[in-house]
Each structure stands twice: as structure tokens, then as C-alpha cells.
Design a protein around this motif. Structure first.
Motif, PDB file in Angstrom:
ATOM      1  N   VAL A 470       4.846   3.804  -3.878  1.00 37.05           N
ATOM      2  CA  VAL A 470       6.300   3.778  -4.053  1.00 37.05           C
ATOM      3  C   VAL A 470       6.629   3.824  -5.547  1.00 37.05           C
ATOM      4  CG1 VAL A 470       8.409   2.472  -3.623  1.00 37.05           C
ATOM      5  CG2 VAL A 470       6.555   2.433  -1.943  1.00 37.05           C
ATOM      6  N   PRO A 471       7.369   4.843  -6.014  1.00 33.26           N
ATOM      7  CA  PRO A 471       7.744   4.914  -7.436  1.00 33.26           C
ATOM      8  C   PRO A 471       8.571   3.695  -7.845  1.00 33.26           C
ATOM      9  CG  PRO A 471       8.197   6.999  -6.306  1.00 33.26           C
ATOM     10  CD  PRO A 471       7.870   6.003  -5.251  1.00 33.26           C
ATOM     11  N   GLU A 472       8.521   3.351  -9.111  1.00 28.89           N
ATOM     12  CA  GLU A 472       9.203   2.157  -9.612  1.00 28.89           C
ATOM     13  C   GLU A 472      10.697   2.194  -9.341  1.00 28.89           C
ATOM     14  OE1 GLU A 472       9.852  -0.207 -13.845  1.00 28.89           O
ATOM     15  OE2 GLU A 472       8.647   1.626 -13.750  1.00 28.89           O
ATOM     16  N   HIS A 473      11.332   3.347  -9.536  1.00 24.37           N
ATOM     17  CA  HIS A 473      12.779   3.411  -9.389  1.00 24.37           C
ATOM     18  C   HIS A 473      13.227   3.301  -7.935  1.00 24.37           C
ATOM     19  CE1 HIS A 473      11.528   7.609  -8.684  1.00 24.37           C
ATOM     20  NE2 HIS A 473      12.627   7.720  -7.955  1.00 24.37           N
ATOM     21  N   ARG A 474      12.291   3.446  -6.982  1.00 24.24           N
ATOM     22  CA  ARG A 474      12.641   3.339  -5.575  1.00 24.24           C
ATOM     23  C   ARG A 474      12.420   1.934  -5.017  1.00 24.24           C
ATOM     24  NH1 ARG A 474      15.506   5.661  -2.526  1.00 24.24           N
ATOM     25  NH2 ARG A 474      14.103   5.397  -0.728  1.00 24.24           N
ATOM     26  N   ARG A 475      11.719   1.094  -5.735  1.00 24.82           N
ATOM     27  CA  ARG A 475      11.304  -0.196  -5.193  1.00 24.82           C
ATOM     28  C   ARG A 475      12.450  -1.150  -4.864  1.00 24.82           C
ATOM     29  NH1 ARG A 475       5.737  -0.980  -8.787  1.00 24.82           N
ATOM     30  NH2 ARG A 475       4.635   0.705  -7.702  1.00 24.82           N
ATOM     31  N   PRO A 476      13.555  -1.156  -5.617  1.00 25.11           N
ATOM     32  CA  PRO A 476      14.662  -2.054  -5.225  1.00 25.11           C
ATOM     33  C   PRO A 476      15.314  -1.655  -3.900  1.00 25.11           C
ATOM     34  CG  PRO A 476      14.811  -1.468  -7.546  1.00 25.11           C
ATOM     35  CD  PRO A 476      13.773  -0.579  -6.952  1.00 25.11           C
ATOM     36  N   TRP A 477      15.120  -0.439  -3.439  1.00 23.92           N
ATOM     37  CA  TRP A 477      15.766   0.037  -2.207  1.00 23.92           C
ATOM     38  C   TRP A 477      14.778   0.179  -1.038  1.00 23.92           C
ATOM     39  CZ3 TRP A 477      17.016   1.721  -7.066  1.00 23.92           C
ATOM     40  CH2 TRP A 477      18.341   1.498  -7.463  1.00 23.92           C
ATOM     41  N   VAL A 478      13.542  -0.193  -1.235  1.00 21.85           N
ATOM     42  CA  VAL A 478      12.534  -0.104  -0.172  1.00 21.85           C
ATOM     43  C   VAL A 478      12.212  -1.503   0.327  1.00 21.85           C
ATOM     44  CG1 VAL A 478      10.184   0.569   0.407  1.00 21.85           C
ATOM     45  CG2 VAL A 478      11.555   2.015  -1.113  1.00 21.85           C
ATOM     46  N   ALA A 479      12.436  -1.750   1.626  1.00 27.27           N
ATOM     47  CA  ALA A 479      12.128  -3.059   2.211  1.00 27.27           C
ATOM     48  C   ALA A 479      10.628  -3.180   2.474  1.00 27.27           C
ATOM     49  CB  ALA A 479      12.895  -3.250   3.516  1.00 27.27           C
ATOM     50  N   VAL A 480      10.105  -4.380   2.318  1.00 27.53           N
ATOM     51  CA  VAL A 480       8.664  -4.584   2.496  1.00 27.53           C
ATOM     52  C   VAL A 480       8.226  -4.291   3.924  1.00 27.53           C
ATOM     53  CG1 VAL A 480       8.407  -6.254   0.618  1.00 27.53           C
ATOM     54  CG2 VAL A 480       9.076  -7.045   2.898  1.00 27.53           C
ATOM     55  N   SER A 481       9.132  -4.455   4.882  1.00 25.48           N
ATOM     56  CA  SER A 481       8.753  -4.220   6.275  1.00 25.48           C
ATOM     57  C   SER A 481       8.333  -2.775   6.519  1.00 25.48           C
ATOM     58  CB  SER A 481       9.923  -4.570   7.197  1.00 25.48           C
ATOM     59  OG  SER A 481      11.074  -3.790   6.862  1.00 25.48           O
ATOM     60  N   GLY A 482       8.862  -1.848   5.710  1.00 29.67           N
ATOM     61  CA  GLY A 482       8.498  -0.452   5.874  1.00 29.67           C
ATOM     62  C   GLY A 482       7.126  -0.112   5.328  1.00 29.67           C
ATOM     63  N   LEU A 483       6.525  -1.039   4.594  1.00 30.20           N
ATOM     64  CA  LEU A 483       5.212  -0.803   3.992  1.00 30.20           C
ATOM     65  C   LEU A 483       4.135  -1.683   4.631  1.00 30.20           C
ATOM     66  CD1 LEU A 483       6.340  -0.873   0.249  1.00 30.20           C
ATOM     67  CD2 LEU A 483       6.125   1.125   1.729  1.00 30.20           C
ATOM     68  N   ALA A 484       4.507  -2.381   5.687  1.00 30.49           N
ATOM     69  CA  ALA A 484       3.598  -3.386   6.260  1.00 30.49           C
ATOM     70  C   ALA A 484       2.917  -2.881   7.523  1.00 30.49           C
ATOM     71  CB  ALA A 484       4.375  -4.667   6.565  1.00 30.49           C
ATOM     72  N   GLN A 485       1.767  -3.462   7.781  1.00 29.82           N
ATOM     73  CA  GLN A 485       1.013  -3.189   9.006  1.00 29.82           C
ATOM     74  C   GLN A 485       1.121  -4.401   9.913  1.00 29.82           C
ATOM     75  OE1 GLN A 485      -3.127  -2.345   8.400  1.00 29.82           O
ATOM     76  NE2 GLN A 485      -3.531  -1.899  10.548  1.00 29.82           N
ATOM     77  N   ASP A 486       1.555  -4.173  11.157  1.00 30.00           N
ATOM     78  CA  ASP A 486       1.734  -5.281  12.092  1.00 30.00           C
ATOM     79  C   ASP A 486       0.417  -6.007  12.319  1.00 30.00           C
ATOM     80  OD1 ASP A 486       4.385  -4.662  12.344  1.00 30.00           O
ATOM     81  OD2 ASP A 486       4.125  -3.467  14.161  1.00 30.00           O
ATOM     82  N   LEU A 487       0.513  -7.319  12.423  1.00 29.39           N
ATOM     83  CA  LEU A 487      -0.679  -8.135  12.663  1.00 29.39           C
ATOM     84  C   LEU A 487      -1.095  -8.053  14.128  1.00 29.39           C
ATOM     85  CD1 LEU A 487       0.096 -11.372  10.614  1.00 29.39           C
ATOM     86  CD2 LEU A 487      -1.812  -9.813  10.241  1.00 29.39           C
ATOM     87  N   THR A 488      -2.376  -7.878  14.339  1.00 32.31           N
ATOM     88  CA  THR A 488      -2.954  -7.993  15.671  1.00 32.31           C
ATOM     89  C   THR A 488      -3.873  -9.206  15.679  1.00 32.31           C
ATOM     90  OG1 THR A 488      -4.856  -6.599  15.116  1.00 32.31           O
ATOM     91  CG2 THR A 488      -2.875  -5.488  15.940  1.00 32.31           C
ATOM     92  N   ASP A 489      -4.302  -9.598  16.872  1.00 32.14           N
ATOM     93  CA  ASP A 489      -5.181 -10.773  16.948  1.00 32.14           C
ATOM     94  C   ASP A 489      -6.444 -10.573  16.127  1.00 32.14           C
ATOM     95  OD1 ASP A 489      -3.422 -12.074  18.578  1.00 32.14           O
ATOM     96  OD2 ASP A 489      -4.371 -11.442  20.452  1.00 32.14           O
ATOM     97  N   GLY A 490      -6.973  -9.344  16.118  1.00 27.26           N
ATOM     98  CA  GLY A 490      -8.193  -9.081  15.379  1.00 27.26           C
ATOM     99  C   GLY A 490      -8.021  -9.121  13.880  1.00 27.26           C
ATOM    100  N   MET A 491      -6.773  -9.061  13.409  1.00 23.19           N
ATOM    101  CA  MET A 491      -6.524  -9.097  11.968  1.00 23.19           C
ATOM    102  C   MET A 491      -6.320 -10.515  11.445  1.00 23.19           C
ATOM    103  SD  MET A 491      -4.047  -5.764  11.587  1.00 23.19           S
ATOM    104  CE  MET A 491      -3.698  -6.090   9.848  1.00 23.19           C
ATOM    105  N   ARG A 492      -6.450 -11.495  12.306  1.00 22.43           N
ATOM    106  CA  ARG A 492      -6.407 -12.905  11.889  1.00 22.43           C
ATOM    107  C   ARG A 492      -7.840 -13.428  11.891  1.00 22.43           C
ATOM    108  NH1 ARG A 492      -1.070 -15.357  13.075  1.00 22.43           N
ATOM    109  NH2 ARG A 492       0.279 -13.699  13.880  1.00 22.43           N
TER     110      ARG A 492
END
Length: 544
Positions: A470-492
Motif C-alpha cells: 500500500v503506497p504511503e499516500h493511500r494508507r490513511p484511506w485503507v482500512a486494516v480489515s482489507g489487508l487482513a487474513q481471517d483467522l482459522t483454528d489452524g492459525m492459532r
């Protein structure tokens, strides 16, 4: 994700954050505090394996949708080979850890109130094992194990394929049995050689001798399969997982994925294969007494008796990677109390054996000690004997070396501990802008972001590679949820995992990041697959 402090001075993801760790103990809910952080195809080989190619490293940036399994580079399958095999232990060497790519640092959003540094999820506490730090610490915004831009280089090896390696013939005892393509080559070779011998013994067969020879080739490899099944049944009896059995050019291989726990079990596991070959040889001898000599059944039974006797004798030679080498290793292990001492002794005996085969086999053939008169030894036979000796010697020498490498790998596996490898993390809600999340992480000395709900329950992990993209100038308008991977049981994963248990857990669910939790359920932090691989490479570089 390494980051620097707000002043721009480099600092590690655990140095200053760890100093606060004793003062800022968080509750089990990450929103009320911080989360903690933390997370190895050999496992000690139990038998010789065929040479396997080390996974290559990828130069391209990994796709965020394709998680990386770091454990394939660290694992190795322990195997037992049949004899004529000489197949060696395969050790997969981890790929080079990626260079971290540069990206602009994110700017904080001043109008948003965020948690203070005290809300950062805890990294390893003062009493924990030290966190391995990269040579060049960077900010969370600057870090990245792989992106399409920047200076990222070698990537960790991709997750290996599931067991395969030829034509699936069945699953006795639940273990897949494969026939490698090279088997068809050796079957044709046996058919041709044995057919020539039948022509001298039973000339009346004519062209049918090749059909009889093909039957002999199949029956011989059926005997090899029985040899390997003996190893497999013993391994399953000792609760050791068996990945597969493969029949190939120089024999068979049982890929046993874990090491026997005691020298006694190691000895039994190694001895049962040659023992079954000796039993088969005896049975073929008794059957041969019941038929008329000089007939097709008599010749076939005699050939199978002799071939199984050779298989048993060859495998009992006391050098790795042969079964006799495993037995020698078990004896030395029992005497010294150290598995590594047994491996070293058996591996060097194996190398001496390889030299003996290279020099001695052609000499024995030429001298007639193997029952071949010099009148029947021609120039082509001499070349063939020398080539066969060279191939066998190379396989034994390489197998002995791989056994040493696999033993060294297993010796260093306990050094991989989830608690000491985990990154400190900061909890952020789904709507938090990326720039604000990075500001909070940098202030807290954290190196990872955990997305939580309104009650503080973790929902997903922000992917490190996605942040860098994500470019620096776009970071204030990008929510973290759009860059996240959902947790599964195997990822804990548990913060208490270490060594093979840690690798098995990561291998079960390949991902780039994992959420590390305490036994109580409290979040400890985030484990990066790249950190595990770097720690593995460092451990393997240290002398035993």
C-alpha cells in the motif's frame, strides 16, 4: 515486521517493547491490553531414503492469497530402503530467508484517538527466550517478506506436494504404495538380463523366456515390497507416521516421518526388513525343493531365493543408509546415550563401505570370486560392473552424508520455540486506517497487527506483504480489515510449542502469519513464517 520508533532511531521489535512487558501485562482481551507473540520433510531419519531435490526458492513475490508453508523446508522424511537400494536419507534444505523490502513509512492520523504504547500486545517477557532480531531493524511500515516491488529477493520455498511419486498401487495398512517411473526401466533391464540367463538354462522356451523374465522382475519387486512393509508395520506399531512406500530403480523406500524414541526400537525397526527378506529366501528355498529342477518354476524359485538372500545380506552391511547402518547406529546410541554419536559412527562406516564397493566389486568380478569365470568376462561386462559399482557407491556415500545432515537438523529442532520467535502485536479494530494502525504499532514497539472486534476478540491478522504493497499516500484511506487474513483454528498456535511439534502444527495449516496464544487463551502475539525459517537457517549454521 521490524520497525523503528517514532524518533526515527532503529529499534527492534522486542527491545523496548520487552522492557515495558513487565509493567504492562495485558488481560486476556486484546482490546484491554496487548497480545503476545510467538511461534519444522527429516525429525530424525530412521532409514535410507531416495535422493530428493531441495525445494527451490522463488524469486517472485508470493501472492497474499497463497500462504507459505515454512515447514517444508525444514522437514525431511525418515526412510528405510531395501537394499539393492542404497537409497539415501533425503534432507530438504530451507531456502534463503527473504531480504526485506523497502516501502514508505505510514503517517499517523492525528484526529483518531488510539491506544497508547501500553496497549501493545506483549512480546516475550523478561524471562522468555530472547527474540531473534534481523540485522537491520525497520519500521512496521518498511518491513515485508515479499512484495512485487522493492528489493525483495529470494522467497521461502513453497509448500511441498502431498505424497506422490509415481503410480499409486494401493494403501496397505493405510500407507500409499507408489511405483516410480524408474521401476519400469529396471524391470526392462531385469527382463533382458534374466532372459539371457534363461536362454542358457532353458533354451527351449524361445521368446517366451522374456515373459518369464518379466514375471521374475515383478515377483522380485513384490519381495522388496514385503521388505518395506515390514519396516512400515514396525513403524506403525511404534506409533511413527509413515508417509509412503515407493518402489524405484534401486529398490524400495519406506518414508517414516519421525525418529524412533529409543535405540531398542530403532534396532527393531531396522532389522525387521532384512529379517523378512531372509524369511522369504527360506520359503522360496523350501518351495524349490518341492518342484523339479531345470523347470520354469524351479528356475524362478531359485532366482527369487538368491535375490532375496542378496537383498538381506546387502541391507545388513553396517553402514548408513542401509538397514545394517541403522542397527549400528542404535547400538552406538545405546552405548553412548547420544543418537548423534551413533549417526556419526554409522555414517562414516557407510562412507568406507561406499569406497569398498567402488573398488572391490569390479575386482571381485574380475577375479571370479563371484562365480563368474574369466572366460565369460568381456570388455562390456567390465564396463557394466564398474558403472554399477560407481552408482551403488555414490548412493551409499550420499545417503550417509544425508543421514548426518538429518541428524544435525533434528539436534537443532528444539531450538525453534514459538515463544521466542513471536512478534509483539497491537490490537486494532476493523475500521482503523492503516496509517493509524502503523502509528500505534511504532509507538508500542510492535511488529504485527491483530484485527479485533468490539469485544476485543481476534478476527484476523494483517498480512505483512499487504502492508508493504500500500503506497504511503493511500494508507490513511485503507482500512486494516482489507489487508487482513481471517483467522482459522489452524492459525492459532500455542506459545508453548517447540521443535517438531511446532513444525507439525504450522505444516497442518500453511500461512504467512499465525496468532500465538497462551494456554489460558490470552493472546501472546503473531508468529511469522519467515521468522521461523530464518531461525531454522541460523540454527543449522551453528556447529553441532
Amino acid at each position: 515486521m521490524d520497525e523503528s520508533g517514532g524518533s526515527g532511531q532503529p529499534r527492534s521489535g522486542t527491545d523496548e517493547a520487552t522492557e515495558r512487558h513487565g509493567e504492562q501485562r495485558t488481560s486476556s482481551a486484546p482490546a484491554a491490553g496487548a497480545t503476545r507473540s510467538g511461534p519444522e520433510r527429516p525429525e530424525h531419519p530412521t532409514g535410507p531414503t531416495p535422493p530428493t531435490a531441495a525445494p527451490g526458492t522463488s524469486e517472485a513475490a508470493p501472492s497474499p492469497d497463497r500462504p507459505h508453508d515454512p515447514t517444508d523446508s525444514a522437514r525431511g522424511a525418515a526412510t528405510h530402503s531395501d537394499p539393492s537400494t542404497g537409497a539415501e536419507d533425503g534432507a530438504e534444505v530451507p531456502g534463503a530467508s527473504p531480504d526485506q523490502a523497502e516501502a514508505p513509512a505510514g503517517s499517523g492520523s492525528p484526529d483518531e484517538a488510539g491506544p497508547s504504547a501500553q496497549d501493545a500486545t506483549h512480546g516475550p517477557s523478561d524471562g522468555a527466550h530472547p527474540h531473534p532480531e534481523p540485522e537491520h531493524p525497520r519500521t512496521l511500515a518498511h518491513s515485508g517478506t515479499a512484495t512485487g516491488t522493492g528489493t525483495g529477493k529470494a522467497q521461502p520455498p513453497r509448500r511441498g506436494r502431498e505424497p506422490g511419486g509415481g503410480l499409486l498401487m494401493g494403501r496397505p495398512f493405510g500407507v500409499p504404495v507408489y511405483v516410480a517411473p524408474s521401476w519400469f526401466l529396471v524391470a526392462a533391464l531385469i527382463t533382458w538380463v534374466f532372459g539371457g540367463q534363461l536362454d542358457r538354462v532353458l533354451p527351449e522356451l524361445g521368446a517366451l523366456r522374456y515373459l518369464v523374465s518379466l514375471f521374475f522382475a515383478v515377483a522380485f519387486y513384490a519381495s522388496v515390497l514385503v521388505h518395506e512393509l515390514a519396516h512400515t508395520v514396525a513403524a506403525l506399531r511404534f506409533k511413527l507416521p509413515v508417509r509412503r512406500i515407493q518402489l524405484q530403480f534401486f529398490g524400495g523406500v519406506s518414508e517414516i516421518e519421525k525418529e524412533a524414541e529409543t535405540p531398542g526400537r530403532e534396532f527393531v525397526l531396522s532389522f525387521v526388513g532384512p529379517l523378512l527378506s531372509l524369511v522369504l529366501s527360506g520359503l522360496f528355498y523350501l518351495a524349490m525343493l518341492a518342484v523339479e529342477p531345470g523347470t520354469v518354476p524351479g528356475v524362478l524359485l531359485a532366482g527369487l531365493m538368491i535375490s532375496n538372500l542378496i537383498v538381506a545380506a546387502f541391507n545388513l552391511l553396517p553402514g548408513l543408509p542401509l538397514d545394517g547402518g541403522r542397527m549400528l547406529r542404535a547400538v552406538v546410541w545405546k552405548i553412548t546415550g547420544r543418537p548423534m554419536s551413533g549417526t556419526i559412527a554409522a555414517a562414516w562406516v557407510g562412507r568406507a563401505l561406499a569406497v569398498s564397493v567402488l573398488i572391490g566389486l569390479p575386482l571381485l568380478t574380475q577375479s571370479g570370486a563371484l562365480g563368474v569365470t574369466q572366460d565369460h568376462v568381456g570388455g562390456m561386462d567390465t564396463v557394466t560392473d564398474a558403472l554399477l559399482a560407481a552408482i551403488l557407491a555414490a548412493i551409499i556415500w550420499t545417503g550417509a552424508g544425508n543421514s548426518l545432515r538429518m541428524a544435525r537438523l533434528r539436534e537443532h529442532l528444539p531450538e525453534l520455540r514459538a515463544r521466542s520467535l513471536t512478534r509483539r502485536a497491537v490490537p486494532v479494530e476493523t475500521s482503523t486506517p492503516l496509517s493509524e494502525a502503523l502509528r500505534r504499532a511504532n509507538e508500542a514497539g510492535a511488529r504485527a497487527l491483530v484485527v479485533v472486534d468490539a469485544d476485543g476478540e481476534p478476527l484476523s491478522l494483517v498480512r505483512e506483504a499487504a502492508i508493504v504493497g500500500v503506497p504511503e499516500h493511500r494508507r490513511p484511506w485503507v482500512a486494516v480489515s482489507g489487508l487482513a487474513q481471517d483467522l482459522t483454528d489452524g492459525m492459532r498456535v500455542s506459545a508453548e510449542l517447540a521443535g517438531e511439534a511446532l513444525l507439525d502444527t504450522l505444516r497442518a495449516t500453511p500461512a504467512t502469519e499465525y496468532l500465538v496464544v497462551e494456554d489460558s487463551g490470552e493472546i501472546y502475539g503473531v508468529l511469522s513464517a519467515a521468522d521461523v525459517e530464518r531461525a531454522f537457517v541460523k540454527a543449522m549454521a551453528r556447529p553441532s
